[in-house]
Design a protein around this motif. Structure first.
Motif, PDB file in Angstrom:
ATOM      1  N   HIS A 143      30.925  -7.873   0.850  1.00  0.00           N
ATOM      2  CA  HIS A 143      32.167  -8.825   0.479  1.00  0.00           C
ATOM      3  C   HIS A 143      31.179  -9.956  -0.416  1.00  0.00           C
ATOM      4  CE1 HIS A 143      34.963 -11.983   0.780  1.00  0.00           C
ATOM      5  NE2 HIS A 143      35.958 -11.180   0.938  1.00  0.00           N
ATOM      6  N   ALA A 144      31.903 -10.240  -1.532  1.00  0.00           N
ATOM      7  CA  ALA A 144      30.936 -11.258  -2.263  1.00  0.00           C
ATOM      8  C   ALA A 144      30.905 -12.618  -1.829  1.00  0.00           C
ATOM      9  CB  ALA A 144      31.692 -11.005  -3.872  1.00  0.00           C
ATOM     10  N   GLY A 145      31.908 -13.007  -0.910  1.00  0.00           N
ATOM     11  CA  GLY A 145      32.090 -14.151  -0.457  1.00  0.00           C
ATOM     12  C   GLY A 145      32.155 -15.290  -1.522  1.00  0.00           C
ATOM     13  N   ARG A 146      31.545 -16.383  -1.392  1.00  0.00           N
ATOM     14  CA  ARG A 146      31.600 -17.402  -2.301  1.00  0.00           C
ATOM     15  C   ARG A 146      31.185 -17.133  -3.899  1.00  0.00           C
ATOM     16  NH1 ARG A 146      27.151 -21.756  -1.657  1.00  0.00           N
ATOM     17  NH2 ARG A 146      25.338 -20.511  -1.506  1.00  0.00           N
ATOM     18  N   LYS A 147      30.621 -16.060  -4.191  1.00  0.00           N
ATOM     19  CA  LYS A 147      30.280 -15.651  -5.441  1.00  0.00           C
ATOM     20  C   LYS A 147      31.218 -14.687  -6.055  1.00  0.00           C
ATOM     21  CE  LYS A 147      25.230 -15.609  -5.122  1.00  0.00           C
ATOM     22  NZ  LYS A 147      24.101 -14.659  -5.119  1.00  0.00           N
ATOM     23  N   HIS A 228      21.300 -11.668  -0.732  1.00  0.00           N
ATOM     24  CA  HIS A 228      21.559 -12.211  -2.190  1.00  0.00           C
ATOM     25  C   HIS A 228      22.782 -13.075  -2.236  1.00  0.00           C
ATOM     26  CE1 HIS A 228      19.890  -7.990  -3.403  1.00  0.00           C
ATOM     27  NE2 HIS A 228      18.813  -8.727  -3.014  1.00  0.00           N
ATOM     28  N   GLY A 229      22.936 -13.697  -0.945  1.00  0.00           N
ATOM     29  CA  GLY A 229      23.997 -14.942  -1.140  1.00  0.00           C
ATOM     30  C   GLY A 229      25.567 -14.513  -0.986  1.00  0.00           C
ATOM     31  N   TYR A 230      25.777 -13.112  -0.661  1.00  0.00           N
ATOM     32  CA  TYR A 230      27.095 -12.890  -0.672  1.00  0.00           C
ATOM     33  C   TYR A 230      27.561 -13.159   0.776  1.00  0.00           C
ATOM     34  CZ  TYR A 230      26.444 -10.423  -4.971  1.00  0.00           C
ATOM     35  OH  TYR A 230      26.062 -10.221  -6.379  1.00  0.00           O
ATOM     36  N   LEU A 231      28.719 -12.645   1.405  1.00  0.00           N
ATOM     37  CA  LEU A 231      29.451 -13.437   2.345  1.00  0.00           C
ATOM     38  C   LEU A 231      28.348 -13.181   3.748  1.00  0.00           C
ATOM     39  CD1 LEU A 231      31.870 -14.695   3.326  1.00  0.00           C
ATOM     40  CD2 LEU A 231      32.747 -12.464   4.106  1.00  0.00           C
ATOM     41  N   ILE A 232      27.969 -12.124   4.124  1.00  0.00           N
ATOM     42  CA  ILE A 232      27.256 -12.172   5.435  1.00  0.00           C
ATOM     43  C   ILE A 232      26.065 -12.964   5.162  1.00  0.00           C
ATOM     44  CG2 ILE A 232      25.628 -10.646   6.819  1.00  0.00           C
ATOM     45  CD1 ILE A 232      27.661  -8.566   6.324  1.00  0.00           C
ATOM     46  N   THR A 233      25.376 -12.862   4.147  1.00  0.00           N
ATOM     47  CA  THR A 233      24.171 -14.023   4.087  1.00  0.00           C
ATOM     48  C   THR A 233      24.392 -15.543   4.162  1.00  0.00           C
ATOM     49  OG1 THR A 233      23.472 -12.692   2.195  1.00  0.00           O
ATOM     50  CG2 THR A 233      22.128 -14.623   2.468  1.00  0.00           C
ATOM     51  N   ALA A 281      15.109 -11.490   3.341  1.00  0.00           N
ATOM     52  CA  ALA A 281      14.280 -11.891   4.299  1.00  0.00           C
ATOM     53  C   ALA A 281      14.162 -13.246   4.462  1.00  0.00           C
ATOM     54  CB  ALA A 281      13.081 -10.997   4.292  1.00  0.00           C
ATOM     55  N   THR A 282      14.130 -14.043   3.548  1.00  0.00           N
ATOM     56  CA  THR A 282      14.111 -15.613   3.207  1.00  0.00           C
ATOM     57  C   THR A 282      15.050 -16.022   2.088  1.00  0.00           C
ATOM     58  OG1 THR A 282      12.343 -17.214   2.609  1.00  0.00           O
ATOM     59  CG2 THR A 282      11.845 -15.037   1.913  1.00  0.00           C
ATOM     60  N   GLU A 283      15.169 -17.319   2.208  1.00  0.00           N
ATOM     61  CA  GLU A 283      16.160 -17.961   1.174  1.00  0.00           C
ATOM     62  C   GLU A 283      15.032 -18.730   0.016  1.00  0.00           C
ATOM     63  OE1 GLU A 283      19.972 -19.955   2.185  1.00  0.00           O
ATOM     64  OE2 GLU A 283      18.816 -20.296   4.232  1.00  0.00           O
ATOM     65  N   LEU A 313      16.363  -0.910   8.065  1.00  0.00           N
ATOM     66  CA  LEU A 313      16.684  -2.252   7.396  1.00  0.00           C
ATOM     67  C   LEU A 313      15.783  -2.273   5.969  1.00  0.00           C
ATOM     68  CD1 LEU A 313      17.330  -5.254   7.669  1.00  0.00           C
ATOM     69  CD2 LEU A 313      14.914  -5.711   8.610  1.00  0.00           C
ATOM     70  N   ASP A 314      16.794  -2.631   4.763  1.00  0.00           N
ATOM     71  CA  ASP A 314      16.249  -2.739   3.556  1.00  0.00           C
ATOM     72  C   ASP A 314      16.076  -4.033   3.207  1.00  0.00           C
ATOM     73  OD1 ASP A 314      16.401  -2.713   0.814  1.00  0.00           O
ATOM     74  OD2 ASP A 314      18.476  -1.963   0.740  1.00  0.00           O
ATOM     75  N   VAL A 315      14.977  -4.404   2.902  1.00  0.00           N
ATOM     76  CA  VAL A 315      14.271  -5.731   2.858  1.00  0.00           C
ATOM     77  C   VAL A 315      14.227  -6.457   1.425  1.00  0.00           C
ATOM     78  CG1 VAL A 315      12.459  -7.571   3.707  1.00  0.00           C
ATOM     79  CG2 VAL A 315      13.006  -5.593   5.031  1.00  0.00           C
ATOM     80  N   SER A 316      15.162  -7.378   1.303  1.00  0.00           N
ATOM     81  CA  SER A 316      15.106  -7.934  -0.231  1.00  0.00           C
ATOM     82  C   SER A 316      14.995  -9.327   0.183  1.00  0.00           C
ATOM     83  CB  SER A 316      16.525  -7.664  -1.011  1.00  0.00           C
ATOM     84  OG  SER A 316      16.129  -8.200  -2.218  1.00  0.00           O
ATOM     85  N   SER A 317      15.345 -10.282  -0.725  1.00  0.00           N
ATOM     86  CA  SER A 317      15.048 -11.713  -0.416  1.00  0.00           C
ATOM     87  C   SER A 317      15.932 -12.561  -1.456  1.00  0.00           C
ATOM     88  CB  SER A 317      13.675 -12.158  -0.437  1.00  0.00           C
ATOM     89  OG  SER A 317      13.191 -12.145  -1.886  1.00  0.00           O
ATOM     90  N   GLY A 318      16.190 -13.864  -1.256  1.00  0.00           N
ATOM     91  CA  GLY A 318      16.628 -14.833  -1.970  1.00  0.00           C
ATOM     92  C   GLY A 318      18.057 -14.741  -2.357  1.00  0.00           C
ATOM     93  N   GLY A 319      18.675 -15.322  -3.345  1.00  0.00           N
ATOM     94  CA  GLY A 319      20.079 -15.161  -3.958  1.00  0.00           C
ATOM     95  C   GLY A 319      20.935 -15.923  -3.383  1.00  0.00           C
TER      96      GLY A 319
END
Length: 433
Positions: A143-147, A228-233, A281-283, A313-319
């Protein structure tokens, strides 16, 4: 069957059909990308079993949003886009981020969708093709959330990341959901609404319904998008989650929506189906000295995931923050994955990990997943070498080189199966490519 006129011997020749395929296509046995001598192959070309899903190698096509759907329905573009990876040896291809709610899209009607049953059929067409080639296929639900409610990236001007779509162009900027009313960037994204508990219930039911549709379409696995800053993030981060109810404040409360989403999906998918999760994994906001989602939080979360029903677990970061500061280098995200693996091992916790980000050559892919000492055509790892991840996930590199698993095999000196229709296309041994 035909008669050999010289010997009189009856010979039978059959171009075997792929079992279960709804159309004729020759069986690929073994599937493209399979090492012909797995006993001597590096880990990168060793099979990996995740619940009832077995991958013949460790290459995964990351979800790639194409902004080309028709009211959430995939089109021939998506079939063409995804099939090029499927036939060239990727063991698992994951369909782009797919919202379970109409208002969960990030780019209007152009995003893939699974919020209604009519969207199943075009997805099933791609699933059937993948299976006809002996390959596995997954879908990322999110879910894109605030994006949400922004224009496709090529329609944006001035380098701005957002640009809210107007109602005239199908936007819903007045109904964008988030944990708290904090926009991504003021003026470039919509001012989101703080989700009510009823909104959260609706969201969880939507994830459940989308997962049911994914099973009906025949997918081998599902990935939950928590990055990546979507809803769950935005629920996980104390920067974007200022709630004072059971979904905000403490680590337990900020992770509650994620664990409820996992439970909702697990409830409707087969117990044998692997469930994946992608996180940031980190902001990359530690430099501020203020609370944020950090690698330490991700390690804490990772230790809880196997019991919750996550298999990889698929590990990305930021966003999640425009103010993030990243020291970019080829292994900047791989190192995060390695640290999570190290901490899991200390506690004896078994959780498969996927590495993603800037993986663009044979040496990187080989070294990331190789376990122990190994030599391969000039590439080598030393005694005691430990893998940083179990799989490598790529997007842009597959766009550049759809045949990447076949190309890397050649560079490593690993003999692998090509699609049988392409049997004359393989490179000669030691040929420079």
């Amino acid at each position: 069957m035909h008669q050999d006129t010289d010997s009189g011997i009856m010979a039978s020749v059959e171009n075997k059909r792929a079992p279960g395929a709804p159309f004729y296509t020759p069986v690929q046995s073994p599937p493209a990308g399979t090492a012909l001598d797995p006993a001597t192959a590096p880990t990168l070309y060793q099979p990996l079993k995740i619940k009832d899903m077995t991958l013949q190698n460790r290459f995964v096509v990351s979800p790639m949003c194409q902004y080309s759907a028709d009211d959430g329905h995939l089109t021939d573009w998506h079939f063409s886009h995804l099939s090029q990876f499927i036939i060239r040896g990727a063991a698992l291809t994951i369909v782009e981020a797919t919202p379970s709610l109409r208002t969960g899209e990030s780019h209007l009607y152009e995003d893939s969708g699974l919020w209604k049953d009519s969207q199943i059929a075009p997805l099933k067409r791609i699933v059937d093709f993948a299976h006809s080639q002996g390959q596995k296929i997954g879908i990322q639900l999110g879910h894109a959330g605030r994006k949400a409610s922004t224009l496709a990236p090529w329609l944006r001007s001035g380098g701005k990341p957002g640009i809210v779509a107007s109602k005239e162009h199908g936007g819903w900027g007045d109904n964008v959901w988030a944990p708290s009313a904090i926009p991504v960037v003021e003026d470039d994204f919509a001012m989101p609404k703080e989700m009510s508990t009823d909104n959260i219930k609706e969201l969880l039911q939507a994830f459940k319904d989308a997962a049911r549709r994914a099973v009906e379409a025949g997918f081998d696995t599902i990935e939950i998008h928590g990055a990546h800053g979507y809803l769950i993030t935005s629920f996980l981060s104390p920067i974007t989650n200022h709630r004072t109810d059971n979904y905000g404040g403490s680590f337990e409360n900020r992770t509650r929506l994620l664990f409820e989403t996992i439970a909702a999906v697990r409830e409707v998918i087969p117990a044998s189906m692997p469930l994946l999760l992608r996180i940031s994994a980190t902001e990359w906001m530690e430099y501020t000295g203020q609370p944020s989602w950090t690698l330490e939080d991700s390690i804490k979360l990772a230790k809880l995931l196997p019991a919750a029903g996550i298999d990889l677990l698929d590990v990305s970061s930021g966003g999640n923050n425009e103010a993030q500061k990243i020291e970019v280098h080829p292994y900047y995200q791989i190192d995060l994955t390695a640290k999570i693996r190290e901490e899991l091992k200390k506690d004896g916790i078994n959780l498969l990990l996927g590495a993603v980000g800037m993986i663009s050559n044979a040496e990187m892919a080989y070294s990331i997943v190789q376990e122990g000492k190994h030599e391969a055509n000039g590439f080598s790892t030393s005694e005691g070498h430990t893998s940083k991840a179990d799989l490598v996930l790529m997007a842009r590199q597959f766009l550049r080189e759809p045949e990447f698993p076949l190309r890397v095999a050649h560079q490593l000196g690993v003999e692998v199966k090509w699609p049988i229709q392409y049997h004359r296309a393989g490179w000669r041994k030691n040929q420079k490519i």
